[in-house]
Every structure is written in C-alpha cells, then in structure tokens.
Design an enzyme around this catalytic site. Structure first.
Site, PDB file in Angstrom:
ATOM      1  N   ARG A 121     -13.874 -30.001  10.334  1.00 22.01           N
ATOM      2  CA  ARG A 121     -14.952 -30.136   9.426  1.00 22.01           C
ATOM      3  C   ARG A 121     -15.289 -29.106   8.644  1.00 22.01           C
ATOM      4  NH1 ARG A 121     -16.033 -32.603  14.579  1.00 22.01           N
ATOM      5  NH2 ARG A 121     -17.068 -30.711  15.440  1.00 22.01           N
ATOM      6  N   ASP A 147       2.676  -6.008   2.054  1.00 21.21           N
ATOM      7  CA  ASP A 147       1.402  -5.540   2.608  1.00 21.21           C
ATOM      8  C   ASP A 147       1.662  -4.312   3.417  1.00 21.21           C
ATOM      9  OD1 ASP A 147      -1.456  -5.173   2.742  1.00 21.21           O
ATOM     10  OD2 ASP A 147      -1.600  -6.598   4.343  1.00 21.21           O
ATOM     11  N   GLY A 172       6.834 -11.745  10.759  1.00 22.25           N
ATOM     12  CA  GLY A 172       6.908 -12.273  12.409  1.00 22.25           C
ATOM     13  C   GLY A 172       5.867 -12.056  13.346  1.00 22.25           C
ATOM     14  N   HIS A 228       0.895  -1.244  -0.078  1.00 26.16           N
ATOM     15  CA  HIS A 228      -0.041   0.119  -0.079  1.00 26.16           C
ATOM     16  C   HIS A 228       0.774   1.242  -0.131  1.00 26.16           C
ATOM     17  CE1 HIS A 228      -3.807  -2.078   0.807  1.00 26.16           C
ATOM     18  NE2 HIS A 228      -3.070  -2.953   1.537  1.00 26.16           N
TER      19      HIS A 228
END
Length: 380
Positions: A223, A269, A244, A61
């Site tokens: 599940r 990011d 990290g 960004h």
C-alpha cells in the site's frame, strides 16, 4: 601496435571466440580468427580467457587503504593504481556526508586527478553521496553533518560532480533538481524515506538514477510502494551492490526480471578497507569493523562494502543466471552511456580507447590495459 589473440571477446550482446584485437592507445580493428598480423605487431596470448571492456565503477569510496575523503593526491594515486587489479579502468571517486570544507577538499582533489591523471584507472569525475540526504535513512553517513541541499555550494564544482545524491522529501521544490540537470549532473535518489509520490515527482523533474537500490531507502509495501516501488516501476537506472551481503540473491533476480539488464549498473560502494582484509578501518569519520568480508559500524550498521568489481560481477552472474555479455554490460556499456562517455569507452569497438581487461572463468583478472598501456598483470 599490439594484438590480443586466443581470447573470448565480450561484445555488448554476445561473446566471440577466436578473434584478434589490434590496438595502440585505441582499438584499431577486430580481425577474424587466423588473420595475419601486421608486421612488427606484438602478440599477447589470452590463452582462452575473456577479453572485456574495462569495468567502470560509478560508485566507490575507496580501497587499498585509501579513501576519496582523504582529499590527497597520494590517496588518489593508490586508488588509480589498485583498481586495475579488479579490472576497473575508470571510476567516480565517491564522497561522504561531512562538513562542507572537507567535501570541498575532496572535490578539488578529484578535479586535480581529472586534470593531471594518476597512473592507472581513469578518474571520470566525482559521485557526491551526501550531505543532502535524509537523517532517517542515512545508513553509515554521519547524522550531525547532514545538510540541506544548496545549489550555491555545488555550483563551483559542476565540472567535477557527475552524480549527486538527494533525498527528494527534503526539498521544498524541484528547483534544485532542475538546476543540477541543467548543469549536466546526474541526479540520483537515495538515502531517502521518500514516498512513491515524492520519488515520482523527483523523477519527473529529471532525477534518473537510484543509489544502491534497496539499501538506505523506504522499502516496498503493497500500500506504500516507497522509493523501492518508484525504482522498480519508473524509468530510472537502478544501481546495485552485488556482494552477496547487501542484497539477497532472490532480490537480484527480481530486479533483473522487472528492470532488464539495460537499466542496471553494478557498483561496489567499497570503502578503504577493500583489498585490505579483516581489521579496524574508517569511513566518513567513523570507525568500521571488518570481519569475514562484512564491514560494520559499532552499532551493527552495514558500512559500505569491501567488495571488488570482478567479484561483484561474478556473484551477479551466478545469482541471476544471465548471459555473461548481459552482466558485463552492467559495468561497461550502461555506466558509459549514463555518464555520456560511450563514444570513447564502454565497449570493444574500432576507434574507442583501448581500456580492456582479461579474466578467466572465475573472474580472476589476468591483465588490464588503460589507453593501450598494460597497467596490471597478474604475477605467475
């Protein structure tokens, strides 16, 4: 012509010592140790440091006080100028969930930087992260500005958008994904509460990438495998934030065991506060508080990262114990192949652009070259 001597040359699957790399705007040749240099060649002594292809940051960004959503030439110039310090020679400026006119302004600005390059790192196109996401898994994106997927809105920017993020459960059909793929846009699944089945349908329709895997998505349950289950078991590239903080090191090791190094792309990011130190910053119209390398919204939500690429790679190397060439591939070969630019960048091969970085054992960047031009050199 220039030559880099006394380096440890990082190739896609190995590291070679003692080679000499000749270059101008492109790589001319790689010579065995001791080979005589062509007359008039300027010699650059790497002093035993690593010579790598320049890093490609697919998801960023901002940094250095600038952000893609500023939508200004000045901010784009800051990004392009600052990123070579991190070894980054090419990147995708990344948007946020905002009202569409603000997104449009950012995309037009990215297009301008593609047409009229800024000095420094190359702008390869835009990464559209939002506004077509899930409100339940929005992360640090603004809930009130999330929108339904709309092909007509992005159609004028198909030349700019290289990656587009979608929450597949928000789609009434897979037609939107089909349309994006036909335009050459990489469809990435993220910011999503999709079930395994919903994610699987989207991948079969053409989605091929996962945005910051494990973060802002339905988790793995024995599940209900969810988006994470789809990312781990289906043929998609998994993008990862390796600072990290976002992901436990054990999970990084799990990802490597399941996906292998060729299906992982390391990204930062990062937001405008990266490279700026602690303090108050901004992301997507929201106040962010940076303390000790962690960026948080007021409610405690992790807000992107303030990491840099060389640190992310170093952390991934230490956390996983992979060979260095495998880790570097995740920020060079893999993104270049996914973006369709591997013929011109992403590896140190004869004929490719001389986009390169030199760094030491601690990943401290010493020099960075873009098109053979030295765009960063550490002082001292």
């Amino acid at each position: 012509m220039q030559a880099i001597i006394n380096s440890k040359l990082i190739l896609p699957h190995t590291v070679l010592t003692g080679q000499t790399l000749l270059f101008g705007t492109h790589i001319y040749d790689i010579l065995p140790a001791g080979s005589p240099l062509p007359e008039g060649t300027e010699s650059i002594d790497a002093k035993g440091a690593y010579l790598s292809p320049g890093f490609i940051n697919m998801h960023i960004h901002g940094c250095g006080g600038a952000d893609t959503m500023d939508g200004t030439r000045t901010s784009m110039e800051i990004l392009c100028r600052k990123l070579p310090k991190c070894g980054v020679t090419a990147f995708l400026p990344t948007t946020m969930t905002r009202v569409w006119p603000i997104v449009q302004k950012a995309l037009r600005n990215v297009r301008k930087a593609m047409e009229v390059p800024c000095p420094g790192s190359r702008v390869l196109g835009a990464y559209l992260e939002g506004p077509f996401i899930s409100g339940s898994y929005r992360g640090s994106q603004k809930a009130e500005e999330i929108q339904a997927a709309n092909m007509e809105r992005i159609r004028p920017y198909c030349d700019v958008i290289k990656v587009l993020v979608i929450a597949p459960e928000t789609l009434s059909s897979m037609a939107f994904i089909h349309s994006c793929c036909k335009k050459g846009i990489i469809v990435s699944l993220g910011h999503s509460g999709a079930t395994y089945e919903e994610a699987s349908r989207a991948i079969k329709a053409g989605a091929s990438h996962i945005t910051h895997t494990f973060n802002a998505m339905s988790p793995l349950h024995h599940r209900k495998p969810g988006m994470v289950g789809a990312a781990l078991t289906l043929p998609v590239t998994t993008e990862i934030i390796s600072d990290g903080l976002h992901i436990h090191d054990a999970v990084l090791r799990l990802l490597v065991k399941v996906k292998g190094p060729d299906q992982i792309v390391i990204v930062t990011d990062s937001m405008r506060a990266a490279m700026e130190g602690d303090g108050i910053s901004e992301l997507g119209g929201q106040t962010v508080y940076v303390r000790g390398g962690r960026a948080l919204l007021a409610d405690g939500t992790i807000a992107a990262s303030v990491d840099t690429m060389e640190h992310s790679l170093h952390h991934f190397l230490k956390a996983t114990g992979l060979p260095l060439a495998d880790v570097i591939r995740m920020a060079t070969v893999n993104p270049a192949k996914e973006l369709g630019v591997y013929e011109t960048m992403g590896s140190l091969e004869k004929g490719k652009l001389a986009d390169m970085t030199i760094f030491d054992e601690k990943f401290d960047v010493k020099m960075t070259f873009v098109g053979g031009e030295r765009v960063y050199q550490k002082k001292g």
